[in-house]
Scaffold this motif. Structure first.
Motif, PDB file in Angstrom:
ATOM      1  N   UNK A 120     -37.020  13.309  79.848  1.00 19.34           N
ATOM      2  CA  UNK A 120     -37.706  12.916  78.811  1.00 19.34           C
ATOM      3  C   UNK A 120     -38.217  11.177  79.136  1.00 19.34           C
ATOM      4  N   UNK A 121     -38.972  10.603  78.277  1.00 15.72           N
ATOM      5  CA  UNK A 121     -39.173   8.973  78.454  1.00 15.72           C
ATOM      6  C   UNK A 121     -39.959   9.152  76.677  1.00 15.72           C
ATOM      7  N   UNK A 122     -39.561   8.209  76.029  1.00 20.35           N
ATOM      8  CA  UNK A 122     -40.022   7.490  74.711  1.00 20.35           C
ATOM      9  C   UNK A 122     -39.446   6.176  74.751  1.00 20.35           C
ATOM     10  N   UNK A 302     -43.726  -0.979  59.949  1.00 19.66           N
ATOM     11  CA  UNK A 302     -44.447   0.009  60.721  1.00 19.66           C
ATOM     12  C   UNK A 302     -44.320  -0.285  62.202  1.00 19.66           C
ATOM     13  N   UNK A 303     -44.523   1.001  63.000  1.00 19.56           N
ATOM     14  CA  UNK A 303     -44.298   1.215  64.317  1.00 19.56           C
ATOM     15  C   UNK A 303     -44.873   2.179  64.812  1.00 19.56           C
ATOM     16  N   UNK A 307     -43.215   9.648  72.249  1.00 21.36           N
ATOM     17  CA  UNK A 307     -42.502  10.527  73.788  1.00 21.36           C
ATOM     18  C   UNK A 307     -43.399  11.852  74.429  1.00 21.36           C
ATOM     19  N   UNK A 308     -42.600  11.806  75.595  1.00 21.16           N
ATOM     20  CA  UNK A 308     -42.733  13.084  76.233  1.00 21.16           C
ATOM     21  C   UNK A 308     -42.090  13.354  77.467  1.00 21.16           C
ATOM     22  N   UNK A 309     -42.201  14.509  77.485  1.00 19.37           N
ATOM     23  CA  UNK A 309     -40.941  15.293  78.048  1.00 19.37           C
ATOM     24  C   UNK A 309     -41.155  16.547  78.999  1.00 19.37           C
ATOM     25  N   UNK A 330     -47.702  11.339  70.135  1.00 20.06           N
ATOM     26  CA  UNK A 330     -47.892  10.022  69.724  1.00 20.06           C
ATOM     27  C   UNK A 330     -47.935   9.642  68.697  1.00 20.06           C
ATOM     28  N   UNK A 331     -47.388   8.463  67.478  1.00 28.10           N
ATOM     29  CA  UNK A 331     -47.026   8.781  66.269  1.00 28.10           C
ATOM     30  C   UNK A 331     -46.754   6.821  65.528  1.00 28.10           C
TER      31      UNK A 331
END
Length: 453
Positions: A120-122, A302-303, A307-309, A330-331
């Motif tokens: 995955x990647x975040x 605030x961020x 992520x996707x995996x 996403x969030x």
């Protein structure tokens, strides 16, 4: 304005190349005039310019500027998204199930498969952090400016040391000429006294006293030659050239002195333009930026994150399925540390005190610079007046020596009077050179103290 005056500039690679080129041209000129490739003639402006680019302490200060600039770039890059790539693989052993404590056990494979993997990647991107990032960037930018001011201060300090050593070398070289003249007078006087003694017109004590005087002059000349060698070594170190290099001053102590009126602007602006005051003012800004960074901890954060995996097997269903799946999201993430309200209270108070402390130090440095520059300004006016007085004294002492010398040859004066007149003439000539070099030393000190060297 004479050739000693030059503009203060930032040392760069091109400036270094130019300085080296200047020194090479000077080297060629020195070889042509002396026939020795280790003897060079330098003006005071050339010596200062070369030391400001080649001195080791100046080079280390410039290295610190480059390091501080890299730190600034690192802080700027910190606002870029944080991206992570992760992967894993596991091979599970058989699954053992116990019943009735540990007395009965059965073993089977882990369902739906003994294999597990993830890839995955975040990414995390800070949208708002209470102004902390901006405060850190400003602080680091100020630290780069502070490093540059330190480099300029170091460069000016080395330039002042170079000017001082150069003028000391000028003074010693002129003194060597005076001692050589005095040695010739002492030898000629001894020959005359021996002739008078052979004609029984003077006593043996006059001959002995003249011989002692000649020995003292020879010793003074030897001592001065050693002082010249030591001063030359100091200058070699400041210029960062081999110890075998011999520097011959191309300027003399009688070079044109700056007008008093030209120093008024330097004395008036010294409280602002001085390297010390500029560094102190920058330190106030640094402490202010640090205080803003501390206060940012009391504000929310605030961020944006995503992520996707790819995962295997599929544990999203029940029972788990022996299949791979991919999913992403996403969030927004908001966070506020309530504890910062009491954890940062003393830190903020300490930061405010340090800002006031830095401001007070800046005022104290400004007072010291103002006192230093004005004191040297008064001394410079005094030095110019002293030069005029000493010029007149040299003329009077020379005439006095000639009169006493003629009287002694005609047996109308004692040898003691003649030696005193000779020493007075020698002393008055040296005092004139000393007054001239002292005036230039004061001038360069004012330029350094006011941040213009």
């Amino acid at each position: 304005m004479d050739k000693c005056f030059y503009r203060r500039g930032k040392v760069s690679l091109s400036g270094t190349i130019v300085a080296v080129g200047i020194f090479m041209l000077i080297a060629v000129r020195g070889m042509g005039q002396t026939g020795n490739n280790s003897v060079y003639r330098l003006t005071i402006a050339e010596a200062i310019e070369f030391s400001k680019s080649q001195n080791k302490w100046v080079q280390t200060a410039n290295m610190e500027v480059n390091a501080a600039d890299e730190d600034r770039k690192d802080v700027i890059r910190a606002k870029l998204p944080i991206v992570n790539v992760n992967g894993s693989y596991q091979r599970f052993s058989g699954l053992t199930l116990f019943t009735d404590g540990l007395s009965h056990a059965t073993t089977g494979e882990r369902k739906p498969t003994p294999n597990s993997a993830a890839l995955g990647i975040d990414a995390l991107f800070n949208i708002y952090g209470g102004g902390r990032q901006h405060a850190l960037e400003e602080e680091q930018h100020l630290r780069v400016n502070l490093a540059r001011l330190n480099a300029q201060d170091q460069s000016g300090n080395i330039a002042l040391q170079t000017a001082t050593q150069y003028l000391n070398l000028v003074k010693l070289n002129d003194l060597e000429k005076f001692l050589a003249d005095q040695l010739n007078r002492a030898r000629f006087r001894l020959n005359n006294i021996n002739a008078l003694y052979r004609n029984q017109k003077v006593t043996r004590s006059d001959v002995l006293r003249a011989e002692v005087n000649l020995s003292n002059v020879e010793l003074s000349l030897e001592q001065n030659e050693n002082d010249i060698a030591i001063a030359n070594q100091h200058l070699d170190v400041l210029l960062n050239v081999p110890d075998s290099v011999i520097i011959i001053p191309a300027d003399s102590a009688g070079m044109t002195k700056p007008e008093v009126s030209s120093l008024l602007q330097l004395t008036q602006s010294a409280e602002v333009s001085s390297y010390t005051v500029q560094k102190a003012a920058t330190s106030v800004d640094v402490q202010t930026a640090k205080l803003r960074s501390i206060r940012s901890a009391n504000l929310p954060n605030v961020s944006f994150y995503a992520a996707y995996g790819l995962n295997y097997p599929n544990y999203l269903f029940f029972p788990p399925v022996n299949q791979a799946y991919s999913v992403g999201f996403v969030g927004l993430k908001a966070q506020y540390g309530i504890s910062s309200l009491y954890h940062n209270k003393s830190k903020i108070a300490a930061g405010k005190i340090r800002v006031k402390e830095a401001a007070m130090q800046r005022e104290a440095y400004a007072d010291n610079v103002r006192l230093d520059v004005r004191s040297h300004y008064v001394k410079y006016v005094e030095a110019l007046r002293r030069i005029e007085v000493n010029e007149h004294s040299v003329e009077q002492a020379e005439v006095n020596y000639r009169i006493i010398n003629n009287k002694y040859l005609n047996q109308l004066a004692l040898l003691t009077d003649l030696l005193d007149a000779d020493n007075l003439y020698q002393e008055s000539r040296f005092n004139l050179i000393k007054a001239q070099t002292d005036a230039l030393s004061i001038y360069y000190h004012i330029r350094y103290a006011s941040g213009n060297l």
